[in-house]
Motif scaffolding. Structure first.
Motif, short mmCIF file in Angstrom:
data_model
loop_
_atom_site.label_atom_id
_atom_site.label_comp_id
_atom_site.label_asym_id
_atom_site.label_seq_id
_atom_site.Cartn_x
_atom_site.Cartn_y
_atom_site.Cartn_z
N PHE A 105 61.57 63.13 34.34
CA PHE A 105 60.34 63.73 33.36
C PHE A 105 60.42 65.24 33.53
N CYS A 106 59.83 65.87 32.75
CA CYS A 106 59.76 67.21 32.50
C CYS A 106 58.27 67.50 32.45
N LEU A 107 57.79 68.56 33.19
CA LEU A 107 56.27 68.99 33.18
C LEU A 107 56.54 70.56 32.73
N CYS A 108 55.87 71.21 31.64
CA CYS A 108 55.65 72.42 31.42
C CYS A 108 54.72 72.99 32.57
N GLU A 109 54.78 74.45 32.66
CA GLU A 109 54.05 75.10 33.89
C GLU A 109 52.52 74.91 33.82
N SER A 110 51.79 74.63 32.40
CA SER A 110 50.41 74.44 32.53
C SER A 110 50.19 73.14 32.97
N CYS A 111 51.06 72.14 32.33
CA CYS A 111 50.74 70.67 32.93
C CYS A 111 50.89 70.49 34.30
N TYR A 112 51.93 71.21 34.91
CA TYR A 112 52.24 71.14 36.16
C TYR A 112 51.08 71.76 37.12
N ASP A 113 50.40 72.92 36.57
CA ASP A 113 49.20 73.32 37.12
C ASP A 113 47.69 72.49 36.88
N LYS A 114 47.81 71.59 35.90
CA LYS A 114 46.77 70.55 35.57
C LYS A 114 47.06 69.75 36.77
N MET A 115 48.16 69.16 36.90
CA MET A 115 48.51 67.94 37.77
C MET A 115 48.33 68.31 39.44
N ILE A 116 48.73 69.85 39.80
CA ILE A 116 48.38 70.00 41.19
C ILE A 116 46.82 70.38 41.49
N GLU A 117 46.15 70.74 40.55
CA GLU A 117 44.71 70.80 40.34
C GLU A 117 44.13 69.63 41.05
N ASN A 118 44.49 68.38 40.61
CA ASN A 118 43.87 67.10 41.13
C ASN A 118 44.61 66.71 42.54
N PHE A 119 45.41 67.39 43.37
CA PHE A 119 45.89 67.00 44.46
C PHE A 119 44.88 67.29 45.45
N ASN A 120 44.57 66.04 46.29
CA ASN A 120 43.65 66.38 47.68
C ASN A 120 44.07 67.52 48.46
N ILE A 121 45.29 67.59 48.78
CA ILE A 121 46.04 68.49 49.69
C ILE A 121 46.68 69.58 48.61
N PRO A 122 46.40 70.73 48.84
CA PRO A 122 46.99 71.88 47.89
C PRO A 122 48.69 71.87 48.20
N VAL A 123 49.32 72.13 47.40
CA VAL A 123 50.84 72.37 47.54
C VAL A 123 51.00 73.25 48.64
N ASP A 124 52.23 73.41 49.34
CA ASP A 124 52.65 74.37 50.05
C ASP A 124 53.15 75.35 49.24
N LEU A 125 52.78 76.48 49.62
CA LEU A 125 53.26 77.84 48.91
C LEU A 125 54.05 78.54 49.75
N GLU A 126 55.27 79.19 49.56
CA GLU A 126 56.09 80.09 50.23
C GLU A 126 56.55 81.21 49.24
N ASP A 127 56.54 82.54 49.51
CA ASP A 127 57.46 83.21 48.87
C ASP A 127 58.66 83.25 49.06
N VAL A 128 59.38 83.14 47.81
CA VAL A 128 61.06 82.91 48.00
C VAL A 128 61.56 84.19 47.19
N THR A 129 62.59 84.72 47.46
CA THR A 129 63.40 85.88 47.12
C THR A 129 64.65 85.67 46.36
N GLU A 130 64.39 86.08 45.12
CA GLU A 130 65.53 85.62 44.07
C GLU A 130 66.65 86.87 44.12
N TYR A 131 67.89 86.47 44.34
CA TYR A 131 68.68 87.16 44.27
C TYR A 131 69.49 87.11 42.84
N MET A 132 69.43 88.16 42.18
CA MET A 132 69.91 88.00 40.73
C MET A 132 71.14 88.65 40.55
#
Ligand SMILES: [Zn+2]
Length: 71
Positions: free
Chosen positions: A44-71
């Motif tokens: 399945f696929c979730l757009c960014e706004s539906c993803y945001d709505k899904m993770i808002e309902n998590f009891n434990i927040p998602v792990d956040l980490e900065d990633v460097t993108e090499y273009m």
């Protein structure tokens, strides 16, 4: 190029004909023996706004980490 639609809201993920110009979550899960869905592949696929709505309902927040993108 085949349209990719958000399974939750039906939004078509934007592309310019060859590459996606909008990011989205695409999940593929092959369920195994210890599940009730043994041998089934779910995708399945979730757009960014539906993803945001899904993770808002998590009891434990998602792990956040900065990633460097090499273009
Ligand atoms: Zn959506």
């Amino acid at each position: 190029m085949k349209d990719l639609k958000c399974n939750a809201c039906g939004h078509i993920i934007k592309h310019d004909g060859s590459v996606f110009v909008e990011d989205a979550l695409v999940v593929t899960k092959e369920w195994g023996y210890f599940s009730k869905k043994d041998g089934k592949r779910h995708r399945f696929c979730l757009c960014e706004s539906c993803y945001d709505k899904m993770i808002e309902n998590f009891n434990i927040p998602v792990d956040l980490e900065d990633v460097t993108e090499y273009m």
